[in-house]
Each structure stands twice: as C-alpha cells, then as structure tokens.
Design an enzyme around this catalytic site. Structure first.
Site, PDB file in Angstrom:
ATOM      1  N   GLY A  56       0.832  -1.190   0.000  1.00  0.00           N
ATOM      2  CA  GLY A  56       0.000   0.000   0.000  1.00  0.00           C
ATOM      3  C   GLY A  56       0.870   1.244   0.000  1.00  0.00           C
ATOM      4  CB  CYS A  57       0.313   4.655  -1.259  1.00  0.00           C
ATOM      5  SG  CYS A  57      -1.390   4.925  -0.721  1.00  0.00           S
TER       6      CYS A  57
END
Length: 311
Positions: free
Chosen positions: A115-116
C-alpha cells in the site's frame, strides 16, 4: 524472447499508469482483452494463463477470483489490491525492505504490491525496530496526507466532477476515523511491531503525491537524532529508488511539497528535529512508488529484467 504481460483491470487509475510505463518497452509484450470480450470469462482466463506475468488492478474480491482462475504453475502475479498483502504464501513487494526481499520476490509466483501509506511507514520504522532504537511494543502514531487519486475513481470523481451532486470543494479532510483502515495490518506485519500504529490519514485537494510522518520522542527512547538517521542511511545505502536526506539537507529544508516526487518511483526519507524529539517524514508519489511504479519494479524483478526498466 519477450515476456508476455497482462494487466487485469487496466482501465483503472493504477492500471492506466502501469500501462503507460510499459507500453513503449521492447522487452515485454503487453496483451489486452478485446473490447468486445471484456465480459467473456473464458477469454479472460485464457489471458491470465497465457501471460508470463499478470498485474492485478482490481478490488480485493475480484483479485482473489482472478488468482483462482490461474491454473498453470508459471504465471507470476503481482497483485495491487489489499487481498494478499499479509498472506504467508505471498512475497511482499517492497524490494528495499530487507536484504533478502528481492530474492523472495524473484523466487515467488505470487507478489503483493504494498500500500502507499505502508510503503512510507515501513520504510521509516522497520530499520529502527531492527536496530533496537524503537522497541517492538512501542506505541507509534503515523500522520499522512495523500492526493485524492488514492481513493480511486469514486474519490477522483468527487473532487473533479464540478456540478455533480457528490462534488466537494474542501481543501483538506481527514478520514477512516473508526481506526480500521485496510493498510493497518501490513504496517504491523512488516515492521515487526507488536501493535499497529495509531493511523491518522487525510486527503488534500491535489491529484497525487504523499507525505507520511512518524513522530518520535527521542528523550523517552534514549536515542539521538544521529542514531535514527544512521539506522535509516545504513538500511538504504546504495538503493536506486529509496534515498535518505542528509541531516544537513533536512536541517535546511523549511517545508515539503507532497507533490515533490510525482511521476517517479522514488521514495525519500527525512529525519527532522533534535535530540529530544524527531519528526520522520517519507515523501513519495502514491501512484508511483506507492502503486504503479512499485508494480512495475516488482514485475521487473520477478521476470529477471532490469529492475529500473520503465521507471
């Protein structure tokens, strides 16, 4: 011989960015499902099984379904959804996370794209836990802001569709206040923490770009600012896409623009503060190193290609 790559979900925000990074390359062959066969399950399964690498840009349930359709033992899968990020039989696709992570990615047929937000958090925290600077049971918090593209098509429409009923003109807002954000499990899993951090995400009125911040009370940890910086600098020494700003650069930095690394696959880490307290900050493009760039990097490693190709 060129590798055949299929992006399942190429019309989405991340899929479009991945395609843009891949379509001019000569070392791979991009395959797509014909427009008239988009709803043809047999054709989709055929493409999934004929590709050397499949990049999934789908919702979680659809990603799980796609994986189940792959019957051969050769196709490598890079999943950009959250469906498999803490699955034990999937390699976590943050190549710079540890010395052996690239080998794990290269050896696996199943790779989960990080995920970012976790990319920034793990990059900042894992080396400090491993160095013993941050105890595994330490109560951490993380504050972060992302461009609205991080929310996918619905949030992009909300910010861009002027005149639509759902349109918003707010410059900044917090969200996920129930403290059940989908990124929390990987933040805990890949830092070695006994408990997940208190996560405070927010979104601003700009398309892409991200700042992830972790405050540290160094007086309580009995550590110095140079200790923290040194642990991070050693962890990412020689890395192509992850850089640590010097303490001199950080000291001279008066502000950070969340859009500062847009369009790149770079992640830059800063250690601000003094020997009493530190403010650790990760700067990245949430659609670059936080999504499409990482997917291409993982695909390159998985297929034995130049890791930086297309990046």
């Amino acid at each position: 011989m060129t590798a055949k790559v299929f992006i399942d979900g190429e019309a989405g925000t991340t899929g479009l960015q991945i395609r843009e990074r891949l379509e001019k390359r000569r070392d791979i062959e991009l395959v797509s499902i014909a427009h008239e066969k988009r709803k043809d399950a047999d054709e989709r399964q055929k493409l999934l099984n004929s590709a050397d690498a499949v990049i999934l840009c789908l919702p979680d349930d659809a990603a799980k379904e796609a994986v189940a359709l792959i019957e051969n033992g050769k196709t490598k899968v890079i999943d950009a959804s959250t469906a498999h990020r803490v699955a034990p039989d999937w390699a976590y696709g943050f190549a710079e996370m540890s010395n052996d992570q690239r080998d794990k990615i290269a050896a696996s047929r199943r790779i989960s794209n990080p995920g970012c937000y976790p990319t920034g958090f793990i990059a900042l925290v894992r080396p400090l836990v491993e160095a013993g600077i941050v105890p595994r049971d330490w109560p951490l918090s993380v504050n972060a802001v992302s461009g609205y593209s991080g929310g996918g098509k619905s949030m992009i429409a909300e910010f861009e569709n002027t005149g639509a009923p759902e349109h918003t003109s707010v410059p900044f807002r917090i969200y996920a206040m129930a403290q059940k954000h989908k990124h929390a499990p990987e933040m805990r899993e890949y830092t070695g923490l006994a408990h997940g951090p208190v996560f405070a995400p927010s979104v601003g009125r700009y398309l892409k770009g991200m700042l992830v911040e972790v405050p540290l009370p160094l007086w309580a940890l009995k550590a110095k600012l140079a200790d923290v910086h040194g642990a991070l600098a050693r962890a990412y020494e020689g890395e192509r896409f992850v850089k640590v700003a010097s303490l001199e650069e950080a000291s001279a930095t008066k502000t950070l623009d969340p859009e500062g690394l847009n369009g790149t696959n770079e992640l830059k880490l800063y250690v601000f503060g003094h020997d009493e307290e530190a403010r650790l900050v990760a700067l990245l493009d949430n659609l670059g190193k936080g999504a499409s760039g990482a997917a291409v990097q993982n695909m390159n490693i998985a297929l034995g290609l130049d890791e930086g190709a297309g990046l």
